[in-house]
Every structure is written in structure tokens, then in C-alpha cells.
Design a protein around this motif. Structure first.
Motif, PDB file in Angstrom:
ATOM      1  N   UNK A 284       0.773  -1.053   0.009  1.00 31.68           N
ATOM      2  CA  UNK A 284       0.416  -0.140  -0.417  1.00 31.68           C
ATOM      3  C   UNK A 284       0.878   0.944  -0.169  1.00 31.68           C
ATOM      4  N   UNK A 285       2.304   1.043   0.470  1.00 29.55           N
ATOM      5  CA  UNK A 285       2.715   2.076   0.630  1.00 29.55           C
ATOM      6  C   UNK A 285       3.731   2.789  -1.278  1.00 29.55           C
ATOM      7  N   UNK A 286       2.767   2.162  -1.931  1.00 31.71           N
ATOM      8  CA  UNK A 286       3.187   2.913  -3.837  1.00 31.71           C
ATOM      9  C   UNK A 286       1.928   4.106  -3.899  1.00 31.71           C
ATOM     10  N   UNK A 287       0.603   2.935  -3.070  1.00 32.82           N
ATOM     11  CA  UNK A 287      -0.600   4.057  -3.356  1.00 32.82           C
ATOM     12  C   UNK A 287      -0.415   6.008  -3.557  1.00 32.82           C
ATOM     13  N   UNK A 288       0.610   5.949  -2.438  1.00 36.20           N
ATOM     14  CA  UNK A 288       0.992   7.574  -2.525  1.00 36.20           C
ATOM     15  C   UNK A 288       0.934   8.388  -4.094  1.00 36.20           C
ATOM     16  N   UNK A 289       1.530   7.460  -4.960  1.00 36.93           N
ATOM     17  CA  UNK A 289       1.765   7.644  -6.518  1.00 36.93           C
ATOM     18  C   UNK A 289       0.883   8.089  -6.771  1.00 36.93           C
ATOM     19  N   UNK A 290      -0.491   7.860  -6.413  1.00 38.91           N
ATOM     20  CA  UNK A 290      -1.852   8.143  -6.839  1.00 38.91           C
ATOM     21  C   UNK A 290      -2.515   9.078  -5.845  1.00 38.91           C
ATOM     22  N   UNK A 291      -1.616   9.653  -4.624  1.00 32.85           N
ATOM     23  CA  UNK A 291      -2.145  10.407  -4.032  1.00 32.85           C
ATOM     24  C   UNK A 291      -3.406  10.121  -2.635  1.00 32.85           C
ATOM     25  N   UNK A 292      -2.734   8.883  -2.594  1.00 34.64           N
ATOM     26  CA  UNK A 292      -3.995   8.181  -1.877  1.00 34.64           C
ATOM     27  C   UNK A 292      -3.302   8.466  -0.171  1.00 34.64           C
ATOM     28  N   UNK A 293      -3.290   9.107   0.878  1.00 33.44           N
ATOM     29  CA  UNK A 293      -3.095   9.884   1.873  1.00 33.44           C
ATOM     30  C   UNK A 293      -2.640   8.544   2.941  1.00 33.44           C
ATOM     31  N   UNK A 294      -1.993   7.695   2.552  1.00 32.41           N
ATOM     32  CA  UNK A 294      -1.730   6.355   4.225  1.00 32.41           C
ATOM     33  C   UNK A 294      -0.613   6.287   3.943  1.00 32.41           C
ATOM     34  N   UNK A 295      -0.344   6.081   5.529  1.00 35.31           N
ATOM     35  CA  UNK A 295       0.900   5.829   6.180  1.00 35.31           C
ATOM     36  C   UNK A 295       1.902   6.450   5.139  1.00 35.31           C
ATOM     37  N   UNK A 296       2.220   5.844   4.436  1.00 33.37           N
ATOM     38  CA  UNK A 296       3.305   6.183   3.940  1.00 33.37           C
ATOM     39  C   UNK A 296       3.596   7.191   3.324  1.00 33.37           C
ATOM     40  N   UNK A 297       2.142   8.145   2.572  1.00 34.81           N
ATOM     41  CA  UNK A 297       2.879   9.314   2.144  1.00 34.81           C
ATOM     42  C   UNK A 297       2.224  10.457   3.224  1.00 34.81           C
ATOM     43  N   UNK A 298       1.758  10.702   4.614  1.00 35.06           N
ATOM     44  CA  UNK A 298       1.738  10.898   5.426  1.00 35.06           C
ATOM     45  C   UNK A 298       2.726  11.288   6.592  1.00 35.06           C
ATOM     46  N   UNK A 299       3.737  10.292   6.569  1.00 35.11           N
ATOM     47  CA  UNK A 299       5.534  10.219   7.145  1.00 35.11           C
ATOM     48  C   UNK A 299       5.956  10.788   6.222  1.00 35.11           C
ATOM     49  N   UNK A 300       5.892  10.727   4.504  1.00 36.34           N
ATOM     50  CA  UNK A 300       6.538  11.495   3.627  1.00 36.34           C
ATOM     51  C   UNK A 300       6.300  13.266   4.028  1.00 36.34           C
ATOM     52  N   UNK A 301       4.635  13.775   4.764  1.00 33.45           N
ATOM     53  CA  UNK A 301       5.052  14.397   4.548  1.00 33.45           C
ATOM     54  C   UNK A 301       4.907  15.704   5.955  1.00 33.45           C
ATOM     55  N   UNK A 302       5.280  14.345   7.075  1.00 30.65           N
ATOM     56  CA  UNK A 302       5.418  15.066   8.010  1.00 30.65           C
ATOM     57  C   UNK A 302       7.107  15.166   7.989  1.00 30.65           C
ATOM     58  N   UNK A 303       7.628  14.386   6.985  1.00 31.32           N
ATOM     59  CA  UNK A 303       9.184  15.016   7.135  1.00 31.32           C
ATOM     60  C   UNK A 303       9.584  16.036   6.661  1.00 31.32           C
ATOM     61  N   UNK A 304       8.005  16.804   5.424  1.00 31.22           N
ATOM     62  CA  UNK A 304       9.004  18.197   4.579  1.00 31.22           C
ATOM     63  C   UNK A 304       8.539  18.775   5.651  1.00 31.22           C
ATOM     64  N   UNK A 305       7.690  18.829   7.049  1.00 29.71           N
ATOM     65  CA  UNK A 305       7.519  20.252   7.143  1.00 29.71           C
ATOM     66  C   UNK A 305       8.568  20.289   8.606  1.00 29.71           C
ATOM     67  N   UNK A 306       8.538  18.814   9.102  1.00 32.49           N
ATOM     68  CA  UNK A 306       9.503  19.219  10.337  1.00 32.49           C
ATOM     69  C   UNK A 306      10.867  18.233  10.187  1.00 32.49           C
TER      70      UNK A 306
END
Length: 261
Positions: free
Chosen positions: A176-198
Motif C-alpha cells: 500500500x505504500x506505493x499508493x502515494x503515487x496516486x495521492x492516497x493519504x495512507x501511512x507512507x504518504x503521511x510520513x512523507x508529508x510530516x518529513x517535509x515540514x519537520x
């Protein structure tokens, strides 16, 4: 650059609401997609056993095409490609009072389609593991083919199918981590977002890895329970140390239960 232990422990034990939402979405997508993939895989497997050549050819082509192309490509084709050529465009829908985003719908369908091709082969192998004499004996009693499959073949084949099906689900939760490629806010994409601003990239992705590990470990215990229950129903006592299950070093020790009579 140093490892921020304070941020790490806070993210691990008191994760943010978006991270929890991403975790829940990961679980929901995995369960729904796997359930649908199992049903579709069963249909595809039965088509491969059909007496009609057209159905056998279609199912074989489906398995060949899906297993031979990457999931990432399939997701992009389903979510973006279909809309680009004007065939179908996903829209947000409301289901049971909940809003299901278009990307989530495409993710579930993409995972379902991809996994069903593998499940079809698992089901086929499970059915083929049942001796042909079982089919012939049931047919001689006048049982219809669907009754033979439902009451005789499938219960015996389950013993063979459950381990690889469980492993497939385990793999899907990580995929499911690859689902970020189509913009699904699963755990990996959320972690990526947190990484970008922290800017705590290492810390947050270790936290995500721990949560993925926790999910797969919990499922390993559940799968072990299912396998052992099926074994007991067939009169087999199966003892497999959980460490062997977690590490993949499967070495089953099975002994027949004593019969009474």
C-alpha cells in the motif's frame, strides 16, 4: 545532523491524527482490496477450469497480463489513464455516510486487480492438490459440479490455499505504500508529508517502518491461528514456533491426532 530522540518517541507513542488516519486507511484499503481480490481470483480460477475454451483463454490472458506488469503502472493506468482517454474518471462518493475519495477507489480497484491474478493461481494450485478421485467419486454419486466444488473440493483445498493467501495479504499491507503515487493519504504518504515540514526524515520513516512491522506481525499471529484451526479440523496437530513464522523459516511438525472408537 543528529537523531532527535524526543521527536522519535513522541511520533512513535503519540502519533499525530493524520498519521493515525493514514494507518487506519492502510488497514481498510488492505482488507477491502484483499476481500474483493479473493472473490475475483476465485472466479478467474474457475474460469481456467471451464470446459469453454474462450473462458480458459480469457482467464489465462488476464493472469499473464496482470502478473507481467508492475502494480505501479497498473495504478497509474486505472486512475489517470482511463480518465485521459475518456473511458472513466473516478469521483469522490459518499458511502454509508463516509466520503470515499476518488484516489482511494482507484487504489482499491488497482490492488484488487493486481492481487486477483496471483490469488487465481493460488486457488488453482489448491484445487489441483485435491486428488482427482474425489471429483470422480462425487460425480458417480450424482452430485452437481458446483456442489462438488462447494462441499468436497474447496474445504480440502483450503488447507493448501490459506498459507499463501495469508502471505499475499501480508505483502499487500506493505505494498500500500506505493499508493502515494496516486495521492492516497495512507501511512507512507503521511510520513512523507510530516518529513517535509519537520525535516525529521530518518525519525519519522523509522516510526512508519515500526508500524508496518507491527501490522504484519499481528497478521502473522492471526494467520497462524487460522492455519492451526484448519489443521485441527482435518485431524492434524500442527505446531509451528512463532519465531519460524516471523522469520519465514517455516518447518511444520505435523502429527496425526489419535482417533477414538
Amino acid at each position: 545532523m543528529h537523531f532527535d530522540w524526543q521527536f522519535f518517541w513522541a511520533a512513535l507513542f503519540t502519533p499525530s491524527d493524520p498519521f493515525i488516519d493514514g494507518l487506519i486507511l492502510t488497514i481498510v484499503i488492505s482488507v477491502v482490496a484483499m476481500s474483493l481480490a479473493t472473490l475475483l481470483g476465485l472466479v478467474i480460477a474457475l474460469m481456467r477450469r471451464s470446459r469453454f475454451p474462450a473462458l480458459r483463454w480469457c482467464s489465462s490472458f488476464y493472469i499473464w497480463a496482470i502478473r507481467g506488469t508492475p502494480l505501479l503502472v497498473q495504478l497509474v493506468l486505472i486512475y489517470t489513464g482511463l480518465a485521459a482517454v475518456g473511458l472513466y474518471q473516478f469521483h469522490d462518493v459518499s458511502l454509508l455516510g463516509l466520503s470515499v475519495r476518488a484516489a482511494v477507489q482507484a487504489a482499491i480497484i488497482g490492488l484488487m486487480v493486481n492481487e486477483s491474478a496471483y490469488i487465481a493461481e493460488i486457488v488453482r494450485a489448491g484445487i489441483d492438490s485435491v486428488p482427482k478421485g474425489q471429483f470422480e467419486a462425487a460425480a458417480s454419486l450424482g452430485m452437481k459440479p458446483w456442489k462438488v466444488m462447494r462441499w468436497i473440493i474447496v474445504p480440502q483445498a483450503l488447507r493448501v490455499m490459506v498459507p499463501p493467501l495469508g502471505n499475499s495479504f501480508n505483502g499487500m499491507m506493505k505494498t500500500t505504500s506505493v499508493l502515494s503515487v496516486i495521492g492516497v493519504s495512507e501511512m507512507f504518504l503521511v510520513a512523507q508529508s510530516i518529513s517535509s515540514y519537520t525535516f525529521h526524515t530518518f525519525e519519522i520513516f523509522i516510526v512508519a517502518a515500526i508500524y508496518y512491522l507491527a501490522l504484519t506481525t499481528i497478521w502473522t499471529f492471526i494467520q497462524a491461528g487460522i492455519e492451526n484451526r484448519l489443521a485441527r479440523q482435518l485431524g492434524i496437530e500442527q505446531r509451528v514456533p512463532i519465531i519460524q513464522r516471523l522469520t519465514g523459516a517455516r518447518r511444520s511438525v505435523a502429527t496425526a491426532l489419535p482417533t477414538h472408537g
